[in-house]
Design a protein around this motif. Structure first.
Motif, short mmCIF file in Angstrom:
data_model
loop_
_atom_site.label_atom_id
_atom_site.label_comp_id
_atom_site.label_asym_id
_atom_site.label_seq_id
_atom_site.Cartn_x
_atom_site.Cartn_y
_atom_site.Cartn_z
N MET A 1 0.69 -3.73 7.30
CA MET A 1 0.82 -2.46 7.38
C MET A 1 0.63 -2.37 8.94
N GLU B 1 1.56 3.10 10.91
CA GLU B 1 1.56 3.47 9.43
C GLU B 1 0.09 3.45 9.22
N LYS C 1 -0.76 7.16 10.28
CA LYS C 1 -0.58 8.39 9.33
C LYS C 1 -1.28 8.59 8.44
N GLU C 2 -1.84 7.20 7.62
CA GLU C 2 -2.88 7.44 6.68
C GLU C 2 -4.06 8.00 7.12
N GLN D 1 4.13 9.81 17.30
CA GLN D 1 3.57 10.02 16.09
C GLN D 1 2.31 10.58 15.95
#
Length: 546
Positions: free
Chosen positions: A61, A65, A68-69, A97
Protein backbone atom coordinates in the motif's frame (compact mmCIF):
# COMPACT_ATOMS: atom_id res chain seq x y z
CA UNK A 1 -0.44 18.17 22.13
CA UNK A 2 -0.76 16.78 18.60
CA UNK A 3 -0.04 13.23 17.44
CA UNK A 4 2.43 12.69 14.61
CA UNK A 5 2.64 9.33 12.84
CA UNK A 6 5.87 8.58 10.95
CA UNK A 7 5.58 5.96 8.18
CA UNK A 8 8.37 4.54 6.02
CA UNK A 9 9.43 1.03 5.02
CA UNK A 10 13.03 1.89 5.86
CA UNK A 11 13.50 1.63 9.67
CA UNK A 12 16.58 3.85 9.69
CA UNK A 13 14.57 6.71 8.19
CA UNK A 14 11.74 6.29 10.72
CA UNK A 15 14.21 6.17 13.61
CA UNK A 16 16.05 9.23 12.34
CA UNK A 17 12.81 11.17 11.97
CA UNK A 18 11.73 10.11 15.46
CA UNK A 19 14.97 11.50 16.90
CA UNK A 20 14.59 14.66 14.83
CA UNK A 21 11.11 15.48 16.12
CA UNK A 22 11.82 14.22 19.63
CA UNK A 23 14.61 16.79 19.84
CA UNK A 24 12.50 19.63 18.44
CA UNK A 25 11.76 21.97 21.35
CA UNK A 26 9.32 24.20 19.47
CA UNK A 27 6.92 21.39 18.55
CA UNK A 28 4.82 19.68 21.21
CA UNK A 29 4.28 16.27 19.65
CA UNK A 30 3.33 12.77 20.67
CA UNK A 31 5.21 10.62 18.15
CA UNK A 32 4.29 7.19 16.78
CA UNK A 33 6.18 5.07 14.27
CA UNK A 34 5.10 2.55 11.64
CA UNK A 35 7.19 0.65 9.07
CA UNK A 36 4.45 0.13 6.53
CA UNK A 37 0.95 1.37 5.73
CA UNK A 38 -0.77 -1.54 7.45
CA UNK A 39 0.99 -0.79 10.75
CA UNK A 40 0.05 2.86 10.35
CA UNK A 41 -3.64 2.02 9.91
CA UNK A 42 -3.53 -0.29 12.93
CA UNK A 43 -2.27 2.60 15.07
CA UNK A 44 -4.83 5.00 13.60
CA UNK A 45 -7.57 2.47 14.35
CA UNK A 46 -6.82 2.79 18.07
CA UNK A 47 -6.39 6.55 18.47
CA UNK A 48 -6.84 9.90 16.75
CA UNK A 49 -3.92 10.90 14.52
CA UNK A 50 -3.42 14.58 13.66
CA UNK A 51 -0.53 14.52 11.17
CA UNK A 52 1.01 11.74 9.07
CA UNK A 53 4.50 12.11 7.59
CA UNK A 54 4.73 9.21 5.14
CA UNK A 55 6.80 7.91 2.30
CA UNK A 56 4.93 7.72 -1.00
CA UNK A 57 6.57 4.66 -2.51
CA UNK A 58 5.97 1.71 -0.18
CA UNK A 59 5.21 -1.95 -0.97
CA UNK A 60 1.65 -3.38 -0.77
CA UNK A 61 0.00 0.00 0.00
CA UNK A 62 1.63 3.26 -1.08
CA UNK A 63 1.40 6.62 0.63
CA UNK A 64 -1.45 7.95 -1.50
CA UNK A 65 -3.57 4.88 -0.70
CA UNK A 66 -2.67 5.26 2.96
CA UNK A 67 -3.79 8.88 2.83
CA UNK A 68 -7.24 7.90 1.58
CA UNK A 69 -7.67 5.43 4.42
CA UNK A 70 -6.39 7.89 7.02
CA UNK A 71 -8.87 10.53 5.87
CA UNK A 72 -11.66 7.97 6.09
CA UNK A 73 -10.72 7.18 9.71
CA UNK A 74 -9.86 10.76 10.72
CA UNK A 75 -11.21 13.34 8.24
CA UNK A 76 -9.27 16.16 9.92
CA UNK A 77 -5.94 14.33 9.70
CA UNK A 78 -3.29 16.10 7.59
CA UNK A 79 -0.80 14.19 5.44
CA UNK A 80 2.68 15.36 4.45
CA UNK A 81 4.50 13.17 1.93
CA UNK A 82 8.16 12.29 2.25
CA UNK A 83 9.56 11.17 -1.06
CA UNK A 84 12.79 10.39 -2.79
CA UNK A 85 11.17 11.04 -6.14
CA UNK A 86 11.87 14.51 -7.46
CA UNK A 87 9.12 13.96 -10.00
CA UNK A 88 6.61 16.73 -10.50
CA UNK A 89 3.79 14.58 -11.90
CA UNK A 90 3.97 12.08 -9.03
CA UNK A 91 4.00 14.81 -6.39
CA UNK A 92 1.20 16.70 -8.16
CA UNK A 93 -0.92 13.54 -8.03
CA UNK A 94 -0.46 13.30 -4.27
CA UNK A 95 -1.38 16.95 -3.77
CA UNK A 96 -4.54 16.48 -5.82
CA UNK A 97 -5.53 13.73 -3.43
CA UNK A 98 -5.49 16.24 -0.58
CA UNK A 99 -1.94 16.14 0.75
CA UNK A 100 -0.94 19.27 2.64
CA UNK A 101 2.73 19.36 1.63
CA UNK A 102 5.66 17.25 0.52
CA UNK A 103 9.36 17.17 1.36
CA UNK A 104 12.19 15.30 -0.29
CA UNK A 105 14.22 12.81 1.68
CA UNK A 106 17.30 14.75 0.63
CA UNK A 107 16.05 17.95 2.29
CA UNK A 108 17.72 19.39 5.38
CA UNK A 109 16.24 18.54 8.78
CA UNK A 110 15.08 22.14 9.21
CA UNK A 111 12.95 21.90 6.06
CA UNK A 112 11.23 18.74 7.28
CA UNK A 113 10.52 20.26 10.70
CA UNK A 114 9.23 23.44 9.05
CA UNK A 115 6.78 21.43 6.91
CA UNK A 116 5.30 19.75 9.99
CA UNK A 117 5.22 23.07 11.87
CA UNK A 118 3.30 24.64 8.98
CA UNK A 119 0.84 21.73 9.03
CA UNK A 120 0.28 22.08 12.78
CA UNK A 121 -0.34 25.78 12.29
CA UNK A 122 -2.98 24.95 9.69
CA UNK A 123 -4.70 22.58 12.12
CA UNK A 124 -4.64 25.29 14.78
CA UNK A 125 -6.24 27.82 12.45
CA UNK A 126 -8.98 25.38 11.45
CA UNK A 127 -9.91 25.02 15.09
CA UNK A 128 -9.95 28.72 15.84
CA UNK A 129 -12.54 29.75 18.38
CA UNK A 130 -14.59 31.93 16.07
CA UNK A 131 -14.76 29.31 13.35
CA UNK A 132 -16.01 26.74 15.80
CA UNK A 133 -18.64 29.17 17.05
CA UNK A 134 -19.79 29.91 13.52
CA UNK A 135 -20.32 26.23 12.85
CA UNK A 136 -22.11 25.82 16.16
CA UNK A 137 -24.44 28.70 15.38
CA UNK A 138 -25.72 26.88 12.33
CA UNK A 139 -26.80 23.89 14.41
CA UNK A 140 -28.44 26.07 17.05
CA UNK A 141 -31.11 27.59 14.82
CA UNK A 142 -33.81 25.16 15.90
CA UNK A 143 -32.86 25.55 19.55
CA UNK A 144 -32.92 29.37 19.41
CA UNK A 145 -36.41 29.88 20.92
CA UNK A 146 -35.52 27.68 23.88
CA UNK A 147 -32.16 29.41 24.37
CA UNK A 148 -33.84 32.82 24.16
CA UNK A 149 -36.42 31.77 26.75
CA UNK A 150 -33.72 30.42 29.07
CA UNK A 151 -31.64 33.60 28.84
CA UNK A 152 -34.58 35.93 29.43
CA UNK A 153 -35.75 33.73 32.31
CA UNK A 154 -32.29 34.12 33.87
CA UNK A 155 -32.61 37.90 33.61
CA UNK A 156 -36.01 37.69 35.30
CA UNK A 157 -34.47 35.65 38.13
CA UNK A 158 -31.92 38.38 38.73
CA UNK A 159 -28.83 36.97 37.01
CA UNK A 160 -26.20 39.70 36.92
CA UNK A 161 -25.75 41.08 33.40
CA UNK A 162 -24.01 44.24 32.27
CA UNK A 163 -25.34 46.35 29.43
CA UNK A 164 -22.47 45.09 27.29
CA UNK A 165 -23.20 41.42 27.96
CA UNK A 166 -26.94 41.98 27.39
CA UNK A 167 -26.24 43.62 24.05
CA UNK A 168 -24.04 40.71 22.97
CA UNK A 169 -26.59 38.13 24.11
CA UNK A 170 -29.48 39.96 22.44
CA UNK A 171 -27.57 40.00 19.15
CA UNK A 172 -26.69 36.31 19.50
CA UNK A 173 -30.21 35.21 20.40
CA UNK A 174 -32.14 37.55 18.12
CA UNK A 175 -33.84 39.51 20.92
CA UNK A 176 -35.35 42.62 19.20
CA UNK A 177 -34.81 44.95 22.17
CA UNK A 178 -32.34 47.65 23.15
CA UNK A 179 -30.05 46.42 25.94
CA UNK A 180 -29.68 49.94 27.33
CA UNK A 181 -33.19 51.40 26.96
CA UNK A 182 -35.87 51.05 29.69
CA UNK A 183 -38.62 48.47 29.30
CA UNK A 184 -42.28 47.78 30.03
CA UNK A 185 -43.86 44.43 30.66
CA UNK A 186 -47.20 42.67 30.38
CA UNK A 187 -47.77 39.45 32.33
CA UNK A 188 -50.55 37.07 31.42
CA UNK A 189 -52.29 34.05 32.94
CA UNK A 190 -54.64 31.49 31.45
CA UNK A 191 -57.51 31.51 33.97
CA UNK A 192 -58.93 28.15 32.87
CA UNK A 193 -58.39 25.78 29.98
CA UNK A 194 -61.17 24.60 27.69
CA UNK A 195 -62.50 21.12 28.37
CA UNK A 196 -62.21 19.99 24.75
CA UNK A 197 -58.43 20.33 24.50
CA UNK A 198 -56.28 17.34 23.59
CA UNK A 199 -52.55 16.73 24.12
CA UNK A 200 -50.53 19.44 22.41
CA UNK A 201 -53.39 21.92 22.15
CA UNK A 202 -52.19 24.05 25.07
CA UNK A 203 -48.93 24.94 23.33
CA UNK A 204 -50.88 25.85 20.20
CA UNK A 205 -53.25 28.10 22.15
CA UNK A 206 -50.38 29.87 23.91
CA UNK A 207 -48.78 30.47 20.52
CA UNK A 208 -52.08 31.94 19.34
CA UNK A 209 -52.28 34.21 22.41
CA UNK A 210 -48.81 35.51 21.59
CA UNK A 211 -49.85 36.14 17.99
CA UNK A 212 -52.82 38.20 19.19
CA UNK A 213 -50.66 40.29 21.54
CA UNK A 214 -48.05 40.86 18.83
CA UNK A 215 -50.74 41.88 16.32
CA UNK A 216 -52.13 44.49 18.72
CA UNK A 217 -48.85 45.84 20.08
CA UNK A 218 -46.44 45.26 17.17
CA UNK A 219 -47.12 48.58 15.38
CA UNK A 220 -46.19 50.65 18.43
CA UNK A 221 -43.78 48.44 20.41
CA UNK A 222 -40.80 46.17 19.99
CA UNK A 223 -41.54 43.13 22.12
CA UNK A 224 -40.31 39.65 23.01
CA UNK A 225 -42.42 36.79 24.35
CA UNK A 226 -41.29 34.67 27.32
CA UNK A 227 -43.40 31.56 28.08
CA UNK A 228 -42.90 30.97 31.79
CA UNK A 229 -45.11 28.03 32.77
CA UNK A 230 -47.92 26.14 31.01
CA UNK A 231 -50.34 28.90 32.04
CA UNK A 232 -48.11 31.96 32.63
CA UNK A 233 -46.78 34.30 29.94
CA UNK A 234 -44.72 37.47 29.86
CA UNK A 235 -43.97 40.09 27.22
CA UNK A 236 -41.09 42.54 27.60
CA UNK A 237 -41.66 45.69 25.52
CA UNK A 238 -40.05 48.93 24.43
CA UNK A 239 -42.05 51.72 22.77
CA UNK A 240 -41.03 52.67 19.24
CA UNK A 241 -39.84 56.32 19.11
CA UNK A 242 -42.02 57.09 16.10
CA UNK A 243 -45.16 55.88 17.92
CA UNK A 244 -44.76 58.03 21.05
CA UNK A 245 -43.19 61.50 20.70
CA UNK A 246 -40.77 62.35 23.47
CA UNK A 247 -42.67 65.04 25.37
CA UNK A 248 -44.16 65.56 28.78
CA UNK A 249 -47.26 63.55 27.93
CA UNK A 250 -45.33 60.51 26.67
CA UNK A 251 -45.55 58.44 29.87
CA UNK A 252 -49.30 58.93 30.26
CA UNK A 253 -49.88 58.27 26.56
CA UNK A 254 -47.97 54.98 26.75
CA UNK A 255 -49.84 53.95 29.86
CA UNK A 256 -53.22 54.70 28.31
CA UNK A 257 -52.32 52.88 25.11
CA UNK A 258 -51.15 49.80 27.02
CA UNK A 259 -54.33 49.45 29.04
CA UNK A 260 -56.68 50.10 26.14
CA UNK A 261 -54.86 47.80 23.76
CA UNK A 262 -54.48 45.05 26.36
CA UNK A 263 -58.22 45.17 26.95
CA UNK A 264 -58.75 44.59 23.21
CA UNK A 265 -56.24 41.71 23.17
CA UNK A 266 -57.95 40.16 26.19
CA UNK A 267 -61.29 40.35 24.38
CA UNK A 268 -59.82 38.72 21.27
CA UNK A 269 -58.51 35.81 23.36
CA UNK A 270 -61.97 35.40 24.85
CA UNK A 271 -63.94 35.76 21.61
CA UNK A 272 -61.73 33.95 19.09
CA UNK A 273 -59.91 31.39 21.25
CA UNK A 274 -62.63 30.94 23.89
CA UNK A 275 -59.81 31.35 26.41
CA UNK A 276 -60.29 33.49 29.55
CA UNK A 277 -57.08 35.42 30.23
CA UNK A 278 -55.96 37.77 33.02
CA UNK A 279 -53.22 40.36 32.61
CA UNK A 280 -51.04 42.67 34.69
CA UNK A 281 -49.72 45.68 32.80
CA UNK A 282 -46.56 47.47 33.88
CA UNK A 283 -47.53 50.99 33.07
CA UNK A 284 -44.19 52.74 33.68
CA UNK A 285 -40.81 52.38 32.07
CA UNK A 286 -38.21 50.62 34.25
CA UNK A 287 -34.55 49.67 33.86
CA UNK A 288 -33.40 46.15 33.08
CA UNK A 289 -32.00 45.97 36.61
CA UNK A 290 -35.44 46.69 38.08
CA UNK A 291 -37.18 44.07 35.95
CA UNK A 292 -36.48 41.02 38.21
CA UNK A 293 -38.05 42.72 41.22
CA UNK A 294 -41.11 43.80 39.22
CA UNK A 295 -41.52 40.30 37.85
CA UNK A 296 -41.24 38.77 41.33
CA UNK A 297 -43.93 41.09 42.68
CA UNK A 298 -46.16 40.37 39.68
CA UNK A 299 -45.96 36.69 40.62
CA UNK A 300 -47.28 37.60 44.06
CA UNK A 301 -50.07 39.64 42.50
CA UNK A 302 -51.11 36.70 40.33
CA UNK A 303 -51.46 34.61 43.44
CA UNK A 304 -53.21 37.24 45.56
CA UNK A 305 -54.96 39.67 43.27
CA UNK A 306 -55.75 37.77 40.11
CA UNK A 307 -56.70 34.70 42.09
CA UNK A 308 -59.89 36.51 43.12
CA UNK A 309 -61.50 36.06 39.74
CA UNK A 310 -61.12 35.56 35.99
CA UNK A 311 -60.30 37.92 33.13
CA UNK A 312 -58.76 40.52 35.43
CA UNK A 313 -56.88 43.47 33.95
CA UNK A 314 -54.68 45.30 36.45
CA UNK A 315 -51.74 47.68 36.42
CA UNK A 316 -48.61 47.36 38.52
CA UNK A 317 -50.03 49.97 40.92
CA UNK A 318 -51.82 47.04 42.58
CA UNK A 319 -48.52 45.38 43.45
CA UNK A 320 -47.93 44.84 47.13
CA UNK A 321 -44.83 46.51 48.56
CA UNK A 322 -43.56 43.42 50.35
CA UNK A 323 -39.89 44.34 50.32
CA UNK A 324 -37.61 47.09 49.16
CA UNK A 325 -36.73 46.58 45.48
CA UNK A 326 -32.96 46.47 45.98
CA UNK A 327 -33.10 43.87 48.74
CA UNK A 328 -35.69 41.77 46.97
CA UNK A 329 -33.50 41.61 43.90
CA UNK A 330 -30.59 40.29 45.95
CA UNK A 331 -32.70 37.63 47.63
CA UNK A 332 -34.05 36.50 44.25
CA UNK A 333 -30.50 35.49 43.33
CA UNK A 334 -30.08 33.12 46.27
CA UNK A 335 -30.26 30.08 43.96
CA UNK A 336 -26.92 31.16 42.49
CA UNK A 337 -25.22 30.26 45.78
CA UNK A 338 -25.90 26.61 45.02
CA UNK A 339 -24.24 26.97 41.62
CA UNK A 340 -21.20 28.68 43.11
CA UNK A 341 -20.91 25.91 45.71
CA UNK A 342 -21.06 23.21 43.02
CA UNK A 343 -18.59 25.02 40.74
CA UNK A 344 -16.13 25.73 43.57
CA UNK A 345 -16.35 29.51 43.02
CA UNK A 346 -15.52 30.61 46.53
CA UNK A 347 -15.13 34.33 45.91
CA UNK A 348 -18.40 34.64 43.97
CA UNK A 349 -20.18 32.74 46.71
CA UNK A 350 -18.82 35.02 49.43
CA UNK A 351 -19.69 38.23 47.58
CA UNK A 352 -23.30 37.27 46.86
CA UNK A 353 -23.78 35.70 50.28
CA UNK A 354 -22.66 38.91 52.00
CA UNK A 355 -25.12 40.96 49.92
CA UNK A 356 -28.05 38.64 50.64
CA UNK A 357 -27.44 38.37 54.37
CA UNK A 358 -26.89 42.14 54.69
CA UNK A 359 -30.26 42.77 53.02
CA UNK A 360 -31.98 40.84 55.82
CA UNK A 361 -29.85 42.14 58.70
CA UNK A 362 -31.87 44.38 60.96
CA UNK A 363 -35.20 42.73 60.14
CA UNK A 364 -37.55 43.27 63.09
CA UNK A 365 -38.43 39.60 63.46
CA UNK A 366 -36.26 36.66 62.48
CA UNK A 367 -39.25 34.30 62.60
CA UNK A 368 -41.28 35.90 59.83
CA UNK A 369 -41.06 37.27 56.31
CA UNK A 370 -37.92 37.41 54.27
CA UNK A 371 -35.65 36.16 57.04
CA UNK A 372 -37.44 32.81 57.05
CA UNK A 373 -37.35 32.66 53.27
CA UNK A 374 -33.58 33.21 53.18
CA UNK A 375 -32.87 30.81 56.05
CA UNK A 376 -34.78 27.88 54.62
CA UNK A 377 -33.55 28.56 51.08
CA UNK A 378 -29.98 28.34 52.40
CA UNK A 379 -30.85 25.24 54.42
CA UNK A 380 -32.23 23.56 51.29
CA UNK A 381 -29.10 24.42 49.28
CA UNK A 382 -26.71 23.06 51.90
CA UNK A 383 -28.73 19.96 52.81
CA UNK A 384 -28.97 19.02 49.13
CA UNK A 385 -25.24 19.54 48.61
CA UNK A 386 -24.26 17.59 51.73
CA UNK A 387 -26.47 14.66 50.81
CA UNK A 388 -25.35 14.47 47.19
CA UNK A 389 -21.71 14.72 48.26
CA UNK A 390 -22.23 12.22 51.12
CA UNK A 391 -20.73 14.70 53.58
CA UNK A 392 -23.51 14.94 56.14
CA UNK A 393 -21.86 12.56 58.62
CA UNK A 394 -18.47 14.21 58.21
CA UNK A 395 -19.87 17.69 58.85
CA UNK A 396 -21.68 16.55 62.02
CA UNK A 397 -18.34 16.54 63.81
CA UNK A 398 -17.54 20.09 62.73
CA UNK A 399 -20.82 22.00 63.06
CA UNK A 400 -24.12 21.73 64.90
CA UNK A 401 -26.28 19.97 62.31
CA UNK A 402 -29.50 20.78 64.17
CA UNK A 403 -28.81 24.49 63.51
CA UNK A 404 -28.92 23.76 59.79
CA UNK A 405 -32.67 23.16 59.74
CA UNK A 406 -34.01 25.16 62.70
CA UNK A 407 -33.91 28.93 62.83
CA UNK A 408 -34.91 28.76 66.51
CA UNK A 409 -31.42 27.39 67.27
CA UNK A 410 -29.90 30.78 66.42
CA UNK A 411 -29.99 33.75 68.76
CA UNK A 412 -29.71 36.43 66.07
CA UNK A 413 -29.38 36.98 62.35
CA UNK A 414 -25.67 37.53 62.90
CA UNK A 415 -25.49 33.99 64.30
CA UNK A 416 -27.31 32.70 61.21
CA UNK A 417 -24.93 34.56 58.92
CA UNK A 418 -21.83 33.27 60.71
CA UNK A 419 -23.16 29.70 60.80
CA UNK A 420 -23.78 29.34 57.07
CA UNK A 421 -20.52 31.17 56.26
CA UNK A 422 -18.59 28.70 58.43
CA UNK A 423 -20.27 25.76 56.74
CA UNK A 424 -19.50 27.14 53.29
CA UNK A 425 -15.85 27.74 54.22
CA UNK A 426 -15.54 24.17 55.50
CA UNK A 427 -16.96 22.77 52.27
CA UNK A 428 -14.79 24.92 50.00
CA UNK A 429 -11.70 24.05 52.05
CA UNK A 430 -12.51 20.36 51.93
CA UNK A 431 -13.00 20.48 48.17
CA UNK A 432 -9.63 22.17 47.69
CA UNK A 433 -7.91 19.57 49.88
CA UNK A 434 -9.69 16.75 48.06
CA UNK A 435 -8.66 18.08 44.65
CA UNK A 436 -5.06 18.32 45.82
CA UNK A 437 -5.15 14.77 47.16
CA UNK A 438 -6.64 13.40 43.95
CA UNK A 439 -3.95 15.14 41.89
CA UNK A 440 -1.21 13.77 44.17
CA UNK A 441 -2.62 10.26 43.81
CA UNK A 442 -2.70 10.55 40.00
CA UNK A 443 0.95 11.68 39.88
CA UNK A 444 2.08 8.92 42.27
CA UNK A 445 0.20 6.30 40.31
CA UNK A 446 1.68 7.48 37.02
CA UNK A 447 5.23 7.64 38.35
CA UNK A 448 4.94 4.13 39.78
CA UNK A 449 3.55 2.80 36.49
CA UNK A 450 6.30 4.48 34.45
CA UNK A 451 9.05 3.09 36.70
CA UNK A 452 7.61 -0.44 36.49
CA UNK A 453 6.96 -0.35 32.74
CA UNK A 454 9.76 1.76 31.32
CA UNK A 455 10.69 -1.11 28.99
CA UNK A 456 7.12 -1.21 27.64
CA UNK A 457 4.66 1.34 26.24
CA UNK A 458 4.73 4.54 28.30
CA UNK A 459 3.24 6.81 25.67
CA UNK A 460 0.86 9.55 26.75
CA UNK A 461 -2.01 7.56 25.26
CA UNK A 462 -1.18 4.52 27.38
CA UNK A 463 -0.69 6.63 30.50
CA UNK A 464 -4.04 8.33 29.94
CA UNK A 465 -5.68 4.90 30.00
CA UNK A 466 -3.92 4.09 33.27
CA UNK A 467 -5.10 7.37 34.84
CA UNK A 468 -8.56 7.33 33.19
CA UNK A 469 -8.02 10.90 31.95
CA UNK A 470 -7.88 12.47 28.51
CA UNK A 471 -4.27 12.69 27.21
CA UNK A 472 -4.18 16.48 26.83
CA UNK A 473 -5.74 17.06 30.26
CA UNK A 474 -3.40 14.54 31.88
CA UNK A 475 -0.40 16.27 30.35
CA UNK A 476 -1.47 19.68 31.70
CA UNK A 477 -2.36 18.27 35.12
CA UNK A 478 0.98 16.50 35.50
CA UNK A 479 3.01 19.56 34.56
CA UNK A 480 0.93 21.82 36.79
CA UNK A 481 1.58 19.54 39.76
CA UNK A 482 5.24 18.61 39.19
CA UNK A 483 6.60 21.51 37.16
CA UNK A 484 7.89 19.17 34.44
CA UNK A 485 6.20 17.46 31.53
CA UNK A 486 5.56 13.71 31.51
CA UNK A 487 7.90 13.39 28.54
CA UNK A 488 10.72 15.14 30.37
CA UNK A 489 10.15 12.97 33.45
CA UNK A 490 10.35 9.78 31.36
CA UNK A 491 13.50 11.02 29.61
CA UNK A 492 15.20 11.87 32.91
CA UNK A 493 14.23 8.51 34.39
CA UNK A 494 15.51 6.62 31.35
CA UNK A 495 18.85 8.38 31.49
CA UNK A 496 19.20 7.73 35.24
CA UNK A 497 18.44 4.03 34.88
CA UNK A 498 20.63 3.70 31.78
CA UNK A 499 23.57 5.29 33.59
CA UNK A 500 23.10 3.00 36.57
CA UNK A 501 22.92 -0.12 34.40
CA UNK A 502 25.95 0.96 32.37
CA UNK A 503 28.08 1.41 35.49
CA UNK A 504 26.71 -1.22 37.87
CA UNK A 505 25.96 -4.16 35.54
CA UNK A 506 27.61 -6.23 32.85
CA UNK A 507 24.63 -5.89 30.51
CA UNK A 508 25.39 -5.32 26.87
CA UNK A 509 24.52 -1.93 25.38
CA UNK A 510 21.52 -3.36 23.53
CA UNK A 511 20.26 -4.94 26.77
CA UNK A 512 20.53 -1.64 28.61
CA UNK A 513 18.58 0.04 25.81
CA UNK A 514 15.88 -2.64 25.90
CA UNK A 515 15.54 -2.21 29.67
CA UNK A 516 14.48 1.40 29.22
CA UNK A 517 12.28 0.91 26.17
CA UNK A 518 14.65 1.12 23.18
CA UNK A 519 14.69 -2.14 21.23
CA UNK A 520 16.99 -0.81 18.52
CA UNK A 521 20.63 -0.27 19.68
CA UNK A 522 21.23 2.58 17.22
CA UNK A 523 18.06 4.30 18.41
CA UNK A 524 19.16 3.99 22.05
CA UNK A 525 22.64 5.29 21.24
CA UNK A 526 21.29 8.38 19.50
CA UNK A 527 18.91 9.05 22.38
CA UNK A 528 21.67 8.66 25.01
CA UNK A 529 24.10 10.85 23.10
CA UNK A 530 21.52 13.58 22.58
CA UNK A 531 20.87 13.75 26.32
CA UNK A 532 24.48 13.31 27.60
CA UNK A 533 26.76 14.25 24.66
CA UNK A 534 28.28 10.75 24.98
CA UNK A 535 27.49 7.38 23.52
CA UNK A 536 26.57 4.62 26.02
CA UNK A 537 29.95 2.96 25.50
CA UNK A 538 31.81 6.26 25.95
CA UNK A 539 29.94 6.86 29.19
CA UNK A 540 30.72 3.33 30.47
CA UNK A 541 34.41 3.71 29.63
CA UNK A 542 34.61 7.17 31.21
CA UNK A 543 33.13 5.93 34.49
CA UNK A 544 35.52 2.98 34.63
CA UNK A 545 38.52 5.28 34.18
CA UNK A 546 37.43 7.71 36.90
Amino acid sequence: MYRLLLVDDEPIIVEGLHDLFRGSDELQLEIYCAFNAREALAIAGKMRIDVVLTDIAMPEMNGIELQKEMNRLWPRCKVVFLTGYNDFDYIRSSLRQGAIDYVLKTEEDETIVAAIAKTLDLIEREWQYEQMLDKARGSLVKAMPMLRKEYLSELLRGEAASELSRRASFAELGVPLDAAAPVLFVAGRVDSWRDDLIVGDKALFLFSVNNIVEDFFGPAFRLVYVPLTPDRLLWIMQPKPEAFPADGAQAEEIRRFLLGTMESAQGACRDYLKLPMSFVVGGSLISWEELPDKYDRVSVLFARGLGLGQQMLLTDEHMLDLQRSEDRGKVNRIHLLGQYLENKEHDKFNDLYADIMASVHGAPNMQTGIALEVFFSLAAIFVSYLNRSQLMSEMQGKIQINQLTSIQEHASWRDVTDYFQKLADLLFSRTADENEQVTDDVVRKLNAYIEANLHKDVSLTQLSEVAFLAPAYLSRLYKMKTGVSITDYITTLRIQIAKRLLTESQLQIREVGAAIGYDTPSYFSRFFRRETDMTPQEYRDAVKKS
